[in-house]
Design a protein around this motif. Structure first.
Motif, mmCIF file in Angstrom:
data_model
loop_
_atom_site.group_PDB
_atom_site.id
_atom_site.type_symbol
_atom_site.label_atom_id
_atom_site.label_comp_id
_atom_site.label_asym_id
_atom_site.label_seq_id
_atom_site.Cartn_x
_atom_site.Cartn_y
_atom_site.Cartn_z
ATOM 1 N N LYS A 93 79.812 50.117 16.420
ATOM 2 C CA LYS A 93 81.087 49.419 16.247
ATOM 3 C C LYS A 93 80.937 48.248 15.279
ATOM 4 O O LYS A 93 81.797 48.016 14.419
ATOM 5 C CB LYS A 93 81.602 48.911 17.596
ATOM 6 C CG LYS A 93 82.957 48.205 17.493
ATOM 7 C CD LYS A 93 83.428 47.697 18.830
ATOM 8 C CE LYS A 93 84.820 47.071 18.710
ATOM 9 N NZ LYS A 93 84.900 46.011 17.696
ATOM 10 N N GLN A 94 79.853 47.494 15.407
ATOM 11 C CA GLN A 94 79.624 46.371 14.501
ATOM 12 C C GLN A 94 79.533 46.855 13.059
ATOM 13 O O GLN A 94 80.139 46.275 12.153
ATOM 14 C CB GLN A 94 78.342 45.630 14.890
ATOM 15 C CG GLN A 94 78.471 44.790 16.144
ATOM 16 C CD GLN A 94 77.140 44.195 16.563
ATOM 17 O OE1 GLN A 94 76.103 44.854 16.497
ATOM 18 N NE2 GLN A 94 77.157 42.947 16.986
ATOM 19 N N ILE A 95 78.779 47.914 12.840
ATOM 20 C CA ILE A 95 78.597 48.434 11.473
ATOM 21 C C ILE A 95 79.917 48.964 10.928
ATOM 22 O O ILE A 95 80.243 48.761 9.749
ATOM 23 C CB ILE A 95 77.506 49.525 11.455
ATOM 24 C CG1 ILE A 95 76.135 48.883 11.728
ATOM 25 C CG2 ILE A 95 77.485 50.254 10.123
ATOM 26 C CD1 ILE A 95 74.981 49.851 11.767
ATOM 27 N N SER A 179 84.318 36.085 9.559
ATOM 28 C CA SER A 179 84.712 37.493 9.459
ATOM 29 C C SER A 179 85.121 38.075 10.806
ATOM 30 O O SER A 179 85.583 39.209 10.874
ATOM 31 C CB SER A 179 83.568 38.318 8.870
ATOM 32 O OG SER A 179 82.445 38.278 9.738
ATOM 33 N N GLU A 180 84.922 37.322 11.890
ATOM 34 C CA GLU A 180 85.286 37.752 13.242
ATOM 35 C C GLU A 180 84.511 38.980 13.685
ATOM 36 O O GLU A 180 84.993 39.778 14.496
ATOM 37 C CB GLU A 180 86.799 38.009 13.343
ATOM 38 C CG GLU A 180 87.635 36.768 13.070
ATOM 39 C CD GLU A 180 89.118 37.032 13.224
ATOM 40 O OE1 GLU A 180 89.498 38.200 13.436
ATOM 41 O OE2 GLU A 180 89.890 36.068 13.143
ATOM 42 N N ILE A 181 83.306 39.142 13.145
ATOM 43 C CA ILE A 181 82.417 40.215 13.583
ATOM 44 C C ILE A 181 81.301 39.573 14.389
ATOM 45 O O ILE A 181 80.609 38.674 13.904
ATOM 46 C CB ILE A 181 81.822 40.988 12.396
ATOM 47 C CG1 ILE A 181 82.949 41.679 11.622
ATOM 48 C CG2 ILE A 181 80.802 42.021 12.878
ATOM 49 C CD1 ILE A 181 82.486 42.359 10.357
ATOM 50 N N ASP A 182 81.137 40.012 15.626
ATOM 51 C CA ASP A 182 80.103 39.445 16.485
ATOM 52 C C ASP A 182 78.748 39.963 16.032
ATOM 53 O O ASP A 182 78.442 41.141 16.178
ATOM 54 C CB ASP A 182 80.367 39.849 17.940
ATOM 55 C CG ASP A 182 79.333 39.257 18.892
ATOM 56 O OD1 ASP A 182 78.584 38.366 18.466
ATOM 57 O OD2 ASP A 182 79.291 39.700 20.047
ATOM 58 N N VAL A 183 77.935 39.065 15.483
ATOM 59 C CA VAL A 183 76.620 39.487 14.989
ATOM 60 C C VAL A 183 75.499 38.920 15.851
ATOM 61 O O VAL A 183 74.397 38.682 15.386
ATOM 62 C CB VAL A 183 76.409 39.061 13.511
ATOM 63 C CG1 VAL A 183 77.344 39.811 12.607
ATOM 64 C CG2 VAL A 183 76.588 37.555 13.357
ATOM 65 N N SER A 184 75.792 38.689 17.114
ATOM 66 C CA SER A 184 74.741 38.220 18.012
ATOM 67 C C SER A 184 73.656 39.277 18.100
ATOM 68 O O SER A 184 73.928 40.475 18.083
ATOM 69 C CB SER A 184 75.306 37.951 19.412
ATOM 70 O OG SER A 184 75.923 39.114 19.912
#
Length: 242
Positions: A93-95, A179-184
């Motif tokens: 989903k992140q990608i 960017s509102e993408i969770d990159v934790s």
């Protein structure tokens, strides 16, 4: 494409040889017409060096092509980039979210985000950058030095953000944050020892497989829904026609 490249190289070689020939004629003591600029020995040697380098490069390319045609060598295979295998620290989903963001601002649809497209992106995200700031942002992840961001280089921004390798006030950090993408970190990057890393890797692998199954189930549900609607329409149609 290859023939065009060879044509350009031949044209460049011919131009250099002609220029060198003119320099020699102008510098000759027997020539009554002297050039308006001094022709030094170093300039002549430089011209010879350029011709020699161009000739060697062209000969090497022609020899390799002949070897490939004769079956004595194999052409280089282009490396296929797979974000899911190379960036395992991120979920599918992140990608996919990163890909959507990249394509949204790749207004030229050429697979790259250039300086002007990056400028527009940062303005839309509410963190406008100076011209120099934009160039520095690209430079930080520009592995092939082409002055623009490929999709892989774009993903590197989020990898470095997740790993804590970006300065807090940098333009790239602003891009990753806004960017509102969770990159934790969900992979092995935050692991402190081997056993923790292995456990996290297994967790990511299981999550990856679960996401694939979920996507497959969703497609099945959509197909079933379409079939049911089609059947209902045919039944309604037969009722009117009877």
């Amino acid at each position: 494409m290859a023939s065009d490249e060879l044509t350009r190289k031949l044209q460049r070689r011919l131009a250099v040889e002609q220029a060198f020939h003119i320099y020699n004629q102008c510098a000759s003591d027997d020539n009554p017409v002297k050039p308006s600029f001094p022709v030094s020995e170093s300039l002549a040697k430089a011209a010879v060096g350029i011709v020699s380098d161009a000739t060697s490069e062209l000969a090497a390319k022609l020899n390799r092509r002949q070897d490939i045609n004769d079956g004595n060598a194999t052409p280089k295979q282009a490396k296929v980039f797979n974000p899911y295998t190379e960036f395992k620290e991120f979920s599918r989903k992140q990608i996919k979210d990163m890909e959507k963001l990249f394509k949204r601002f790749d207004s030229g649809k050429d697979g790259f985000i250039d300086l002007m497209e990056l400028k527009l992106m940062m303005e839309k995200l509410g963190a406008p950058q100076t011209h120099l700031g934009l160039k520095n942002m690209i430079k930080e992840v520009d592995e092939d030095f082409d002055g623009k961001l490929s999709y892989r280089e774009f993903l590197l921004i989020f990898r470095r953000a997740a790993a804590g390798e970006l300065q807090e006030e940098s333009g790239l950090m602003s891009l990753a944050r806004l960017s509102e993408i969770d990159v934790s970190t969900e992979g092995v990057m935050g692991a402190r020892d081997f056993f923790e890393a292995k456990a996290l890797a297994l967790k990511v692998s299981s999550k990856f497989e679960a996401e694939i199954r979920e996507e497959q189930e969703e497609r099945k549900r959509q197909d079933l829904d379409r079939k049911q609607r089609r059947a209902a329409f045919k039944e309604l149609q037969s009722t009117f026609c009877s």
